[in-house]
Scaffold this motif. Structure first.
Motif, PDB file in Angstrom:
ATOM      1  N   ARG A  84       0.832  -1.218   0.000  1.00  0.00           N
ATOM      2  CA  ARG A  84       0.000   0.000   0.000  1.00  0.00           C
ATOM      3  C   ARG A  84       0.859   1.257   0.000  1.00  0.00           C
ATOM      4  O   ARG A  84       0.568   2.222  -0.717  1.00  0.00           O
ATOM      5  CB  ARG A  84      -0.937  -0.002   1.201  1.00  0.00           C
ATOM      6  CG  ARG A  84      -2.113  -0.926   1.037  1.00  0.00           C
ATOM      7  CD  ARG A  84      -3.130  -0.771   2.169  1.00  0.00           C
ATOM      8  NE  ARG A  84      -4.005  -1.916   2.174  1.00  0.00           N
ATOM      9  CZ  ARG A  84      -3.955  -2.893   3.076  1.00  0.00           C
ATOM     10  NH1 ARG A  84      -3.107  -2.848   4.082  1.00  0.00           N
ATOM     11  NH2 ARG A  84      -4.792  -3.906   3.002  1.00  0.00           N
ATOM     12  N   GLU A  87       2.298   1.682  -3.462  1.00  0.00           N
ATOM     13  CA  GLU A  87       1.279   2.172  -4.385  1.00  0.00           C
ATOM     14  C   GLU A  87       0.976   3.648  -4.135  1.00  0.00           C
ATOM     15  O   GLU A  87       0.779   4.409  -5.084  1.00  0.00           O
ATOM     16  CB  GLU A  87       0.003   1.338  -4.251  1.00  0.00           C
ATOM     17  CG  GLU A  87       0.139  -0.053  -4.815  1.00  0.00           C
ATOM     18  CD  GLU A  87      -1.067  -0.938  -4.544  1.00  0.00           C
ATOM     19  OE1 GLU A  87      -1.947  -0.542  -3.734  1.00  0.00           O
ATOM     20  OE2 GLU A  87      -1.139  -2.019  -5.143  1.00  0.00           O
ATOM     21  N   ASP A  88       0.941   4.049  -2.873  1.00  0.00           N
ATOM     22  CA  ASP A  88       0.700   5.457  -2.545  1.00  0.00           C
ATOM     23  C   ASP A  88       1.806   6.346  -3.111  1.00  0.00           C
ATOM     24  O   ASP A  88       1.542   7.417  -3.650  1.00  0.00           O
ATOM     25  CB  ASP A  88       0.597   5.662  -1.029  1.00  0.00           C
ATOM     26  CG  ASP A  88      -0.693   5.100  -0.455  1.00  0.00           C
ATOM     27  OD1 ASP A  88      -1.619   4.795  -1.235  1.00  0.00           O
ATOM     28  OD2 ASP A  88      -0.760   4.967   0.787  1.00  0.00           O
ATOM     29  N   SER A  91       1.385   6.602  -6.884  1.00  0.00           N
ATOM     30  CA  SER A  91       0.211   7.354  -7.320  1.00  0.00           C
ATOM     31  C   SER A  91       0.379   8.865  -7.183  1.00  0.00           C
ATOM     32  O   SER A  91      -0.391   9.617  -7.777  1.00  0.00           O
ATOM     33  CB  SER A  91      -1.032   6.890  -6.566  1.00  0.00           C
ATOM     34  OG  SER A  91      -0.934   7.225  -5.197  1.00  0.00           O
ATOM     35  N   SER A  95      -2.939  12.449 -11.035  1.00  0.00           N
ATOM     36  CA  SER A  95      -4.133  13.023 -10.408  1.00  0.00           C
ATOM     37  C   SER A  95      -5.138  11.892 -10.172  1.00  0.00           C
ATOM     38  O   SER A  95      -5.010  10.797 -10.733  1.00  0.00           O
ATOM     39  CB  SER A  95      -4.757  14.082 -11.321  1.00  0.00           C
ATOM     40  OG  SER A  95      -5.337  13.462 -12.465  1.00  0.00           O
ATOM     41  N   ASP A  96      -6.150  12.166  -9.378  1.00  0.00           N
ATOM     42  CA  ASP A  96      -7.201  11.170  -9.133  1.00  0.00           C
ATOM     43  C   ASP A  96      -7.893  10.774 -10.438  1.00  0.00           C
ATOM     44  O   ASP A  96      -8.201   9.598 -10.652  1.00  0.00           O
ATOM     45  CB  ASP A  96      -8.233  11.705  -8.138  1.00  0.00           C
ATOM     46  CG  ASP A  96      -7.687  11.807  -6.725  1.00  0.00           C
ATOM     47  OD1 ASP A  96      -6.624  11.210  -6.438  1.00  0.00           O
ATOM     48  OD2 ASP A  96      -8.328  12.492  -5.897  1.00  0.00           O
ATOM     49  N   ASP A  97      -8.120  11.741 -11.319  1.00  0.00           N
ATOM     50  CA  ASP A  97      -8.760  11.451 -12.609  1.00  0.00           C
ATOM     51  C   ASP A  97      -7.873  10.546 -13.467  1.00  0.00           C
ATOM     52  O   ASP A  97      -8.363   9.643 -14.140  1.00  0.00           O
ATOM     53  CB  ASP A  97      -9.068  12.742 -13.363  1.00  0.00           C
ATOM     54  CG  ASP A  97     -10.216  13.523 -12.738  1.00  0.00           C
ATOM     55  OD1 ASP A  97     -10.984  12.935 -11.953  1.00  0.00           O
ATOM     56  OD2 ASP A  97     -10.336  14.726 -13.047  1.00  0.00           O
ATOM     57  N   GLU A  98      -6.570  10.794 -13.441  1.00  0.00           N
ATOM     58  CA  GLU A  98      -5.652   9.962 -14.226  1.00  0.00           C
ATOM     59  C   GLU A  98      -5.604   8.534 -13.685  1.00  0.00           C
ATOM     60  O   GLU A  98      -5.569   7.568 -14.460  1.00  0.00           O
ATOM     61  CB  GLU A  98      -4.250  10.576 -14.220  1.00  0.00           C
ATOM     62  CG  GLU A  98      -4.147  11.849 -15.037  1.00  0.00           C
ATOM     63  CD  GLU A  98      -2.814  12.550 -14.870  1.00  0.00           C
ATOM     64  OE1 GLU A  98      -2.302  13.076 -15.879  1.00  0.00           O
ATOM     65  OE2 GLU A  98      -2.281  12.578 -13.735  1.00  0.00           O
ATOM     66  N   ILE A  99      -5.625   8.397 -12.385  1.00  0.00           N
ATOM     67  CA  ILE A  99      -5.629   7.055 -11.783  1.00  0.00           C
ATOM     68  C   ILE A  99      -6.904   6.320 -12.168  1.00  0.00           C
ATOM     69  O   ILE A  99      -6.866   5.139 -12.528  1.00  0.00           O
ATOM     70  CB  ILE A  99      -5.461   7.136 -10.254  1.00  0.00           C
ATOM     71  CG1 ILE A  99      -4.035   7.590  -9.922  1.00  0.00           C
ATOM     72  CG2 ILE A  99      -5.781   5.798  -9.589  1.00  0.00           C
ATOM     73  CD1 ILE A  99      -3.796   7.888  -8.465  1.00  0.00           C
ATOM     74  N   GLU A 100      -8.031   7.006 -12.122  1.00  0.00           N
ATOM     75  CA  GLU A 100      -9.302   6.379 -12.509  1.00  0.00           C
ATOM     76  C   GLU A 100      -9.281   5.988 -13.989  1.00  0.00           C
ATOM     77  O   GLU A 100      -9.751   4.908 -14.363  1.00  0.00           O
ATOM     78  CB  GLU A 100     -10.471   7.317 -12.215  1.00  0.00           C
ATOM     79  CG  GLU A 100     -11.828   6.677 -12.423  1.00  0.00           C
ATOM     80  CD  GLU A 100     -12.028   5.409 -11.625  1.00  0.00           C
ATOM     81  OE1 GLU A 100     -12.588   4.447 -12.186  1.00  0.00           O
ATOM     82  OE2 GLU A 100     -11.621   5.353 -10.455  1.00  0.00           O
ATOM     83  N   ARG A 103      -7.117   2.866 -14.347  1.00  0.00           N
ATOM     84  CA  ARG A 103      -7.847   1.677 -13.893  1.00  0.00           C
ATOM     85  C   ARG A 103      -8.869   1.229 -14.943  1.00  0.00           C
ATOM     86  O   ARG A 103      -9.030   0.043 -15.202  1.00  0.00           O
ATOM     87  CB  ARG A 103      -8.539   1.956 -12.564  1.00  0.00           C
ATOM     88  CG  ARG A 103      -7.592   1.959 -11.400  1.00  0.00           C
ATOM     89  CD  ARG A 103      -8.326   2.046 -10.078  1.00  0.00           C
ATOM     90  NE  ARG A 103      -7.367   1.994  -8.992  1.00  0.00           N
ATOM     91  CZ  ARG A 103      -7.342   2.821  -7.970  1.00  0.00           C
ATOM     92  NH1 ARG A 103      -8.261   3.755  -7.864  1.00  0.00           N
ATOM     93  NH2 ARG A 103      -6.434   2.705  -7.036  1.00  0.00           N
TER      94      ARG A 103
END
Length: 124
Positions: A84, A87-88, A91, A95-100, A103
């Motif tokens: 974890r 991964e943190d 990441s 950005s959160d959008d790029e991670i989404e 995925r």
């Protein structure tokens, strides 16, 4: 994980068993997206190392369930924390959008691979 003597698929087996001990070889194969034979080889190695135990299913004597050994059960939690943290750290670059989006793309690739494998098996 290499410092703990584990490789990718071996580590993933242990992580799945930590979350849900007592899975069957077939269930692990589905989760790992590997063949039953491939999972069997991984389980043989993990069993030889004392990381897992195979036990007969009480409701179906033909089936064997896979469990973490008591020693490994205690060792997996700190390893999960290391994963974890890693991964943190990775990441942070996104950005959160790029991670989404990543995925979502990986899910689509996994789905396409599953279709191709299924089509290949049907053609055989």
């Amino acid at each position: 994980m290499r410092g703990a003597g584990l490789r990718g698929s071996s580590w993933r087996v242990l992580a799945y068993l930590y979350r849900e001990d007592g899975l069957s070889q077939t269930e692990l194969a589905q989760l790992l997206e590997l063949t039953r034979a491939g999972v069997g080889q991984i389980l043989d190695q993990l069993e030889a190392a004392g990381h897992i135990e195979r036990r007969r299913d009480v409701s179906d004597a033909r089936r064997r369930r896979v469990f973490l050994s008591a020693r490994m059960h205690a060792e997996v939690a700190p390893l999960l924390n290391m994963v974890r943290e890693f991964e943190d750290e990775l990441s942070v670059a996104f950005s959160d959008d790029e991670i989404e989006a990543l995925r979502s793309l990986l899910d689509r690739l996994r789905e396409r691979a599953a279709i191709m494998i299924s089509e290949s098996a049907d053609a055989s």
